[in-house]
Design a protein around this motif. Sequence first.
Motif, PDB file in Angstrom:
ATOM      1  N   ASN A 145      35.693  50.464  58.703  1.00 30.49           N
ATOM      2  CA  ASN A 145      36.207  49.122  58.962  1.00 30.49           C
ATOM      3  C   ASN A 145      35.415  48.426  60.063  1.00 30.49           C
ATOM      4  O   ASN A 145      34.698  49.071  60.836  1.00 30.49           O
ATOM      5  CB  ASN A 145      37.686  49.175  59.355  1.00 30.49           C
ATOM      6  CG  ASN A 145      38.591  49.352  58.147  1.00 30.49           C
ATOM      7  OD1 ASN A 145      38.201  49.077  57.015  1.00 30.49           O
ATOM      8  ND2 ASN A 145      39.809  49.802  58.393  1.00 30.49           N
ATOM      9  N   ILE A 146      35.586  47.129  60.167  1.00 26.35           N
ATOM     10  CA  ILE A 146      34.847  46.339  61.139  1.00 26.35           C
ATOM     11  C   ILE A 146      35.201  46.727  62.578  1.00 26.35           C
ATOM     12  O   ILE A 146      34.398  46.559  63.493  1.00 26.35           O
ATOM     13  CB  ILE A 146      35.082  44.827  60.907  1.00 26.35           C
ATOM     14  CG1 ILE A 146      34.063  43.998  61.692  1.00 26.35           C
ATOM     15  CG2 ILE A 146      36.533  44.440  61.233  1.00 26.35           C
ATOM     16  CD1 ILE A 146      34.064  42.529  61.315  1.00 26.35           C
ATOM     17  N   ASP A 147      36.406  47.299  62.776  1.00 24.52           N
ATOM     18  CA  ASP A 147      36.801  47.714  64.134  1.00 24.52           C
ATOM     19  C   ASP A 147      36.217  49.072  64.525  1.00 24.52           C
ATOM     20  O   ASP A 147      36.423  49.543  65.642  1.00 24.52           O
ATOM     21  CB  ASP A 147      38.323  47.723  64.288  1.00 24.52           C
ATOM     22  CG  ASP A 147      39.021  48.741  63.391  1.00 24.52           C
ATOM     23  OD1 ASP A 147      38.332  49.481  62.644  1.00 24.52           O
ATOM     24  OD2 ASP A 147      40.264  48.794  63.409  1.00 24.52           O
ATOM     25  N   GLY A 148      35.501  49.707  63.616  1.00 24.46           N
ATOM     26  CA  GLY A 148      34.873  51.002  63.889  1.00 24.46           C
ATOM     27  C   GLY A 148      35.639  52.191  63.369  1.00 24.46           C
ATOM     28  O   GLY A 148      35.115  53.302  63.332  1.00 24.46           O
ATOM     29  N   GLY A 149      36.899  51.970  62.987  1.00 24.54           N
ATOM     30  CA  GLY A 149      37.697  53.070  62.461  1.00 24.54           C
ATOM     31  C   GLY A 149      37.569  53.203  60.958  1.00 24.54           C
ATOM     32  O   GLY A 149      36.795  52.493  60.306  1.00 24.54           O
ATOM     33  N   TRP A 150      38.322  54.152  60.413  1.00 28.86           N
ATOM     34  CA  TRP A 150      38.360  54.366  58.968  1.00 28.86           C
ATOM     35  C   TRP A 150      39.803  54.334  58.497  1.00 28.86           C
ATOM     36  O   TRP A 150      40.696  54.874  59.177  1.00 28.86           O
ATOM     37  CB  TRP A 150      37.733  55.707  58.589  1.00 28.86           C
ATOM     38  CG  TRP A 150      36.248  55.714  58.566  1.00 28.86           C
ATOM     39  CD1 TRP A 150      35.449  55.505  57.481  1.00 28.86           C
ATOM     40  CD2 TRP A 150      35.351  55.937  59.669  1.00 28.86           C
ATOM     41  NE1 TRP A 150      34.125  55.595  57.834  1.00 28.86           N
ATOM     42  CE2 TRP A 150      34.030  55.856  59.172  1.00 28.86           C
ATOM     43  CE3 TRP A 150      35.538  56.192  61.029  1.00 28.86           C
ATOM     44  CZ2 TRP A 150      32.908  56.036  59.975  1.00 28.86           C
ATOM     45  CZ3 TRP A 150      34.434  56.358  61.837  1.00 28.86           C
ATOM     46  CH2 TRP A 150      33.134  56.275  61.324  1.00 28.86           C
ATOM     47  N   PRO A 151      40.058  53.738  57.345  1.00 34.68           N
ATOM     48  CA  PRO A 151      41.429  53.672  56.827  1.00 34.68           C
ATOM     49  C   PRO A 151      41.756  54.862  55.936  1.00 34.68           C
ATOM     50  O   PRO A 151      40.865  55.608  55.527  1.00 34.68           O
ATOM     51  CB  PRO A 151      41.409  52.384  56.004  1.00 34.68           C
ATOM     52  CG  PRO A 151      40.007  52.355  55.450  1.00 34.68           C
ATOM     53  CD  PRO A 151      39.119  52.962  56.524  1.00 34.68           C
ATOM     54  N   GLU A 152      43.026  55.019  55.629  1.00 30.31           N
ATOM     55  CA  GLU A 152      43.423  56.023  54.643  1.00 30.31           C
ATOM     56  C   GLU A 152      43.001  55.573  53.245  1.00 30.31           C
ATOM     57  O   GLU A 152      42.599  56.391  52.417  1.00 30.31           O
ATOM     58  CB  GLU A 152      44.934  56.245  54.701  1.00 30.31           C
ATOM     59  CG  GLU A 152      45.412  56.886  56.000  1.00 30.31           C
ATOM     60  CD  GLU A 152      46.898  57.144  56.001  1.00 30.31           C
ATOM     61  OE1 GLU A 152      47.541  56.958  54.954  1.00 30.31           O
ATOM     62  OE2 GLU A 152      47.428  57.531  57.065  1.00 30.31           O
ATOM     63  N   VAL A 153      43.117  54.273  52.997  1.00 28.10           N
ATOM     64  CA  VAL A 153      42.749  53.694  51.707  1.00 28.10           C
ATOM     65  C   VAL A 153      41.777  52.552  51.977  1.00 28.10           C
ATOM     66  O   VAL A 153      41.982  51.764  52.908  1.00 28.10           O
ATOM     67  CB  VAL A 153      43.994  53.163  50.959  1.00 28.10           C
ATOM     68  CG1 VAL A 153      43.600  52.509  49.632  1.00 28.10           C
ATOM     69  CG2 VAL A 153      44.987  54.296  50.723  1.00 28.10           C
ATOM     70  N   PHE A 154      40.733  52.469  51.186  1.00 32.40           N
ATOM     71  CA  PHE A 154      39.696  51.457  51.388  1.00 32.40           C
ATOM     72  C   PHE A 154      40.311  50.061  51.493  1.00 32.40           C
ATOM     73  O   PHE A 154      41.118  49.654  50.666  1.00 32.40           O
ATOM     74  CB  PHE A 154      38.698  51.492  50.239  1.00 32.40           C
ATOM     75  CG  PHE A 154      37.506  50.601  50.432  1.00 32.40           C
ATOM     76  CD1 PHE A 154      36.460  50.987  51.251  1.00 32.40           C
ATOM     77  CD2 PHE A 154      37.449  49.356  49.822  1.00 32.40           C
ATOM     78  CE1 PHE A 154      35.360  50.170  51.451  1.00 32.40           C
ATOM     79  CE2 PHE A 154      36.350  48.529  50.007  1.00 32.40           C
ATOM     80  CZ  PHE A 154      35.307  48.936  50.827  1.00 32.40           C
ATOM     81  N   GLY A 155      39.928  49.339  52.565  1.00 28.14           N
ATOM     82  CA  GLY A 155      40.416  47.984  52.762  1.00 28.14           C
ATOM     83  C   GLY A 155      41.669  47.877  53.587  1.00 28.14           C
ATOM     84  O   GLY A 155      42.065  46.770  53.985  1.00 28.14           O
ATOM     85  N   GLU A 156      42.314  49.006  53.886  1.00 28.58           N
ATOM     86  CA  GLU A 156      43.534  49.000  54.686  1.00 28.58           C
ATOM     87  C   GLU A 156      43.179  49.108  56.175  1.00 28.58           C
ATOM     88  O   GLU A 156      42.037  49.389  56.537  1.00 28.58           O
ATOM     89  CB  GLU A 156      44.445  50.159  54.271  1.00 28.58           C
ATOM     90  CG  GLU A 156      44.986  50.047  52.854  1.00 28.58           C
ATOM     91  CD  GLU A 156      45.938  48.890  52.682  1.00 28.58           C
ATOM     92  OE1 GLU A 156      46.755  48.656  53.608  1.00 28.58           O
ATOM     93  OE2 GLU A 156      45.868  48.214  51.652  1.00 28.58           O
ATOM     94  N   PRO A 157      44.162  48.911  57.085  1.00 29.17           N
ATOM     95  CA  PRO A 157      43.894  49.065  58.521  1.00 29.17           C
ATOM     96  C   PRO A 157      43.438  50.480  58.859  1.00 29.17           C
ATOM     97  O   PRO A 157      43.763  51.448  58.164  1.00 29.17           O
ATOM     98  CB  PRO A 157      45.254  48.751  59.166  1.00 29.17           C
ATOM     99  CG  PRO A 157      45.969  47.901  58.171  1.00 29.17           C
ATOM    100  CD  PRO A 157      45.522  48.416  56.829  1.00 29.17           C
TER     101      PRO A 157
END
Length: 275
Positions: A145-157
């Motif tokens: 993600n743009i914040d540097g993290g990774w979501p559980e599902v693509f496109g989620e927080p």
Amino acid sequence: TQAANGSWSENGKISFITTSAAVDLLNQLNHKVGENTPEQAQIEAMLSSALENLETNFPENNDYLAQKVEALKQAGSDVSDLMDYLASQINESALGFSLKKNYSPNIASTPRVLKAISATNYQDSGPDQQFTLKAALLYLLNSQNIDGGWPEVFGEPSSLFVANLVLESLRPYQNTIIQGLPNGNLVIPARINHGFNYLKSYQYFNGSWQDNLLLTALAYDNYLGYEKVSNFHQNASNYLKNNQNPNGSYGSPANIFYTTKALKALARPDIEVTD
């Protein structure tokens, strides 16, 4: 708490994840105790029983299989057939892995498979021997993600838990640049640094991540694994030590998986937290 069959259980149910995590911890502790000591003999007996349990049970999904491959490889077992099967589970259109081959790939399963690929130095039999490795890396890096993290599902927080899984899996590639891509080179160190900036932004002043034992253990272990340490991260160590139960466990009620992850972070060798 180890059962007679060598496994560890949670809530009365045998847990493949917990047994694999315990094996990982025991392997680390085995390098810290003195040779030919009673402690080493006890650890090796527990390891032998746990590895025998892992050898004789086939996991129900790819997450568990990846952890089995990694644990057995650490013990020196031949896991080539298991790794060939695991690699065959890739979703060749999305380039990621999922719990089952026919499921959509997910961001939590792929880093676990990537760790198995790294542990075994897996190479494909086709013309591109690094196809599976590069596919897993690209899937994870393109899911950031743009914040540097990774979501559980693509496109989620972003999820702190998933971000820690991904960062741990990327550790062997912290100096790698993937070249020749249509949109230019992919600089993995820059992506990793972005991930750590995400982690840093969520650390509390008491050293924890969300006052959560598991998240704190995973994040602290990542910081030490990448040797990204500072005095502020001593607070994370203190948080873990101060939240240990009198019987040595972690969690309320006591949780074996939380305990293995906390002890693994605290037992990481040859790392000193400094300025």
